[in-house]
Write a protein that holds these residues in place. Structure first.
Motif, PDB file in Angstrom:
ATOM      1  N   MET A  52       0.841  -1.159   0.000  1.00 37.08           N
ATOM      2  CA  MET A  52       0.000   0.000   0.000  1.00 37.08           C
ATOM      3  C   MET A  52       0.887   1.222   0.000  1.00 37.08           C
ATOM      4  O   MET A  52       1.807   1.314   0.785  1.00 37.08           O
ATOM      5  N   THR A  53       0.634   2.121  -0.875  1.00 37.42           N
ATOM      6  CA  THR A  53       1.398   3.346  -0.932  1.00 37.42           C
ATOM      7  C   THR A  53       0.585   4.449  -0.302  1.00 37.42           C
ATOM      8  O   THR A  53      -0.590   4.614  -0.591  1.00 37.42           O
ATOM      9  N   LEU A  54       1.215   5.197   0.550  1.00 36.66           N
ATOM     10  CA  LEU A  54       0.571   6.341   1.181  1.00 36.66           C
ATOM     11  C   LEU A  54       1.240   7.580   0.628  1.00 36.66           C
ATOM     12  O   LEU A  54       2.456   7.699   0.674  1.00 36.66           O
ATOM     13  N   TYR A  55       0.447   8.460   0.056  1.00 37.96           N
ATOM     14  CA  TYR A  55       0.985   9.705  -0.459  1.00 37.96           C
ATOM     15  C   TYR A  55       0.633  10.819   0.505  1.00 37.96           C
ATOM     16  O   TYR A  55      -0.509  10.981   0.878  1.00 37.96           O
ATOM     17  N   ILE A  56       1.639  11.561   0.914  1.00 42.90           N
ATOM     18  CA  ILE A  56       1.431  12.685   1.806  1.00 42.90           C
ATOM     19  C   ILE A  56       1.718  13.941   1.003  1.00 42.90           C
ATOM     20  O   ILE A  56       2.820  14.135   0.513  1.00 42.90           O
ATOM     21  N   VAL A  57       0.701  14.764   0.866  1.00 44.41           N
ATOM     22  CA  VAL A  57       0.842  15.987   0.098  1.00 44.41           C
ATOM     23  C   VAL A  57       0.477  17.146   1.004  1.00 44.41           C
ATOM     24  O   VAL A  57      -0.606  17.176   1.582  1.00 44.41           O
ATOM     25  N   GLY A  58       1.365  18.081   1.153  1.00 46.65           N
ATOM     26  CA  GLY A  58       1.107  19.248   1.984  1.00 46.65           C
ATOM     27  C   GLY A  58       0.285  20.286   1.245  1.00 46.65           C
ATOM     28  O   GLY A  58      -0.046  20.137   0.066  1.00 46.65           O
ATOM     29  N   SER A  59      -0.053  21.357   1.931  1.00 43.74           N
ATOM     30  CA  SER A  59      -0.840  22.409   1.320  1.00 43.74           C
ATOM     31  C   SER A  59      -0.007  23.256   0.360  1.00 43.74           C
ATOM     32  O   SER A  59      -0.535  23.980  -0.452  1.00 43.74           O
ATOM     33  N   ASP A  60       1.298  23.152   0.457  1.00 40.63           N
ATOM     34  CA  ASP A  60       2.180  23.897  -0.432  1.00 40.63           C
ATOM     35  C   ASP A  60       2.241  23.182  -1.775  1.00 40.63           C
ATOM     36  O   ASP A  60       2.698  22.043  -1.866  1.00 40.63           O
ATOM     37  N   PRO A  61       1.764  23.822  -2.857  1.00 41.43           N
ATOM     38  CA  PRO A  61       1.726  23.136  -4.163  1.00 41.43           C
ATOM     39  C   PRO A  61       3.102  22.792  -4.707  1.00 41.43           C
ATOM     40  O   PRO A  61       3.220  21.961  -5.586  1.00 41.43           O
TER      41      PRO A  61
ATOM     42  N   LYS B 212       5.555  12.227  -1.021  1.00 44.48           N
ATOM     43  CA  LYS B 212       6.436  11.185  -0.514  1.00 44.48           C
ATOM     44  C   LYS B 212       5.689   9.870  -0.575  1.00 44.48           C
ATOM     45  O   LYS B 212       4.524   9.805  -0.225  1.00 44.48           O
ATOM     46  N   SER B 213       6.362   8.833  -0.983  1.00 49.50           N
ATOM     47  CA  SER B 213       5.752   7.517  -1.108  1.00 49.50           C
ATOM     48  C   SER B 213       6.307   6.599  -0.023  1.00 49.50           C
ATOM     49  O   SER B 213       7.509   6.536   0.175  1.00 49.50           O
ATOM     50  N   PHE B 214       5.409   5.919   0.668  1.00 45.39           N
ATOM     51  CA  PHE B 214       5.804   4.979   1.706  1.00 45.39           C
ATOM     52  C   PHE B 214       5.237   3.612   1.343  1.00 45.39           C
ATOM     53  O   PHE B 214       4.022   3.454   1.281  1.00 45.39           O
ATOM     54  N   ASN B 215       6.087   2.639   1.089  1.00 38.90           N
ATOM     55  CA  ASN B 215       5.608   1.308   0.758  1.00 38.90           C
ATOM     56  C   ASN B 215       5.638   0.455   2.010  1.00 38.90           C
ATOM     57  O   ASN B 215       6.659  -0.126   2.361  1.00 38.90           O
ATOM     58  N   ARG B 216       4.520   0.379   2.677  1.00 36.40           N
ATOM     59  CA  ARG B 216       4.447  -0.340   3.931  1.00 36.40           C
ATOM     60  C   ARG B 216       4.335  -1.851   3.750  1.00 36.40           C
ATOM     61  O   ARG B 216       4.758  -2.593   4.623  1.00 36.40           O
ATOM     62  N   ILE B 217       3.774  -2.346   2.662  1.00 31.30           N
ATOM     63  CA  ILE B 217       3.694  -3.801   2.483  1.00 31.30           C
ATOM     64  C   ILE B 217       5.115  -4.368   2.419  1.00 31.30           C
ATOM     65  O   ILE B 217       5.443  -5.327   3.111  1.00 31.30           O
ATOM     66  N   LYS B 218       5.947  -3.766   1.616  1.00 30.36           N
ATOM     67  CA  LYS B 218       7.332  -4.222   1.485  1.00 30.36           C
ATOM     68  C   LYS B 218       8.049  -4.142   2.833  1.00 30.36           C
ATOM     69  O   LYS B 218       8.767  -5.064   3.225  1.00 30.36           O
ATOM     70  N   ALA B 219       7.851  -3.044   3.551  1.00 33.28           N
ATOM     71  CA  ALA B 219       8.512  -2.860   4.849  1.00 33.28           C
ATOM     72  C   ALA B 219       8.040  -3.897   5.863  1.00 33.28           C
ATOM     73  O   ALA B 219       8.854  -4.472   6.595  1.00 33.28           O
ATOM     74  N   VAL B 220       6.735  -4.149   5.919  1.00 26.94           N
ATOM     75  CA  VAL B 220       6.205  -5.121   6.880  1.00 26.94           C
ATOM     76  C   VAL B 220       6.688  -6.527   6.536  1.00 26.94           C
ATOM     77  O   VAL B 220       7.045  -7.297   7.431  1.00 26.94           O
TER      78      VAL B 220
ATOM     79  N   LEU C  14      -0.896   1.610   6.500  1.00 29.67           N
ATOM     80  CA  LEU C  14      -1.448   2.880   6.047  1.00 29.67           C
ATOM     81  C   LEU C  14      -0.686   4.107   6.514  1.00 29.67           C
ATOM     82  O   LEU C  14      -0.890   5.191   5.997  1.00 29.67           O
ATOM     83  N   VAL C  15       0.170   3.944   7.494  1.00 36.65           N
ATOM     84  CA  VAL C  15       0.922   5.097   7.995  1.00 36.65           C
ATOM     85  C   VAL C  15       2.410   4.793   7.961  1.00 36.65           C
ATOM     86  O   VAL C  15       2.818   3.648   8.190  1.00 36.65           O
ATOM     87  N   PRO C  16       3.221   5.784   7.678  1.00 40.78           N
ATOM     88  CA  PRO C  16       4.671   5.540   7.623  1.00 40.78           C
ATOM     89  C   PRO C  16       5.250   5.368   9.021  1.00 40.78           C
ATOM     90  O   PRO C  16       4.702   5.890   9.988  1.00 40.78           O
ATOM     91  N   ASN C  17       6.353   4.643   9.114  1.00 35.90           N
ATOM     92  CA  ASN C  17       7.119   4.592  10.360  1.00 35.90           C
ATOM     93  C   ASN C  17       7.793   5.934  10.557  1.00 35.90           C
ATOM     94  O   ASN C  17       8.240   6.544   9.604  1.00 35.90           O
ATOM     95  N   ARG C  18       7.885   6.351  11.772  1.00 41.61           N
ATOM     96  CA  ARG C  18       8.561   7.625  12.040  1.00 41.61           C
ATOM     97  C   ARG C  18       9.729   7.405  12.935  1.00 41.61           C
ATOM     98  O   ARG C  18       9.830   6.583  13.702  1.00 41.61           O
TER      99      ARG C  18
END
Length: 79
Positions: A1-10, A15-23, A75-79
């Motif tokens: 699952m890829t989670l895309y985080i897009v800020g309000s700044d255009p 950023k792409s986080f591939n959590r399936i691969k990581a898990v 669904l959420v990136p590791n921090r």
């Protein structure tokens, strides 16, 4: 699952986080292992892990169940 985080700044890039691969790596499992557990082709899991395809939400819950993980782990990136 890829989670895309897009800020309000255009101008901010996504950023792409591939959590399936990581898990899978955290669990010491391979694409082949996951494919057998959820009944899909190895190529399907490979597409999920390379972000060229994504599982349905139903399949994502099945992945979480067979890997004994909370679905939020995908669904959420590791921090």
């Amino acid at each position: 699952m890829t989670l895309y985080i897009v800020g309000s700044d255009p101008t901010m890039s996504k950023k792409s986080f591939n959590r399936i691969k990581a898990v899978l790596a955290e669990e010491g499992k391979s694409n082949k292992d996951l494919a057998a557990l959820v009944g899909v082709a190895v190529q399907t899991v490979s597409r999920w892990c390379t972000n060229s395809g994504q599982p349905s939400i139903e399949k994502l819950y099945e992945i979480a169940k067979v890997l004994k993980r909370d679905v939020r782990d995908f669904l959420v990136p590791n921090r």
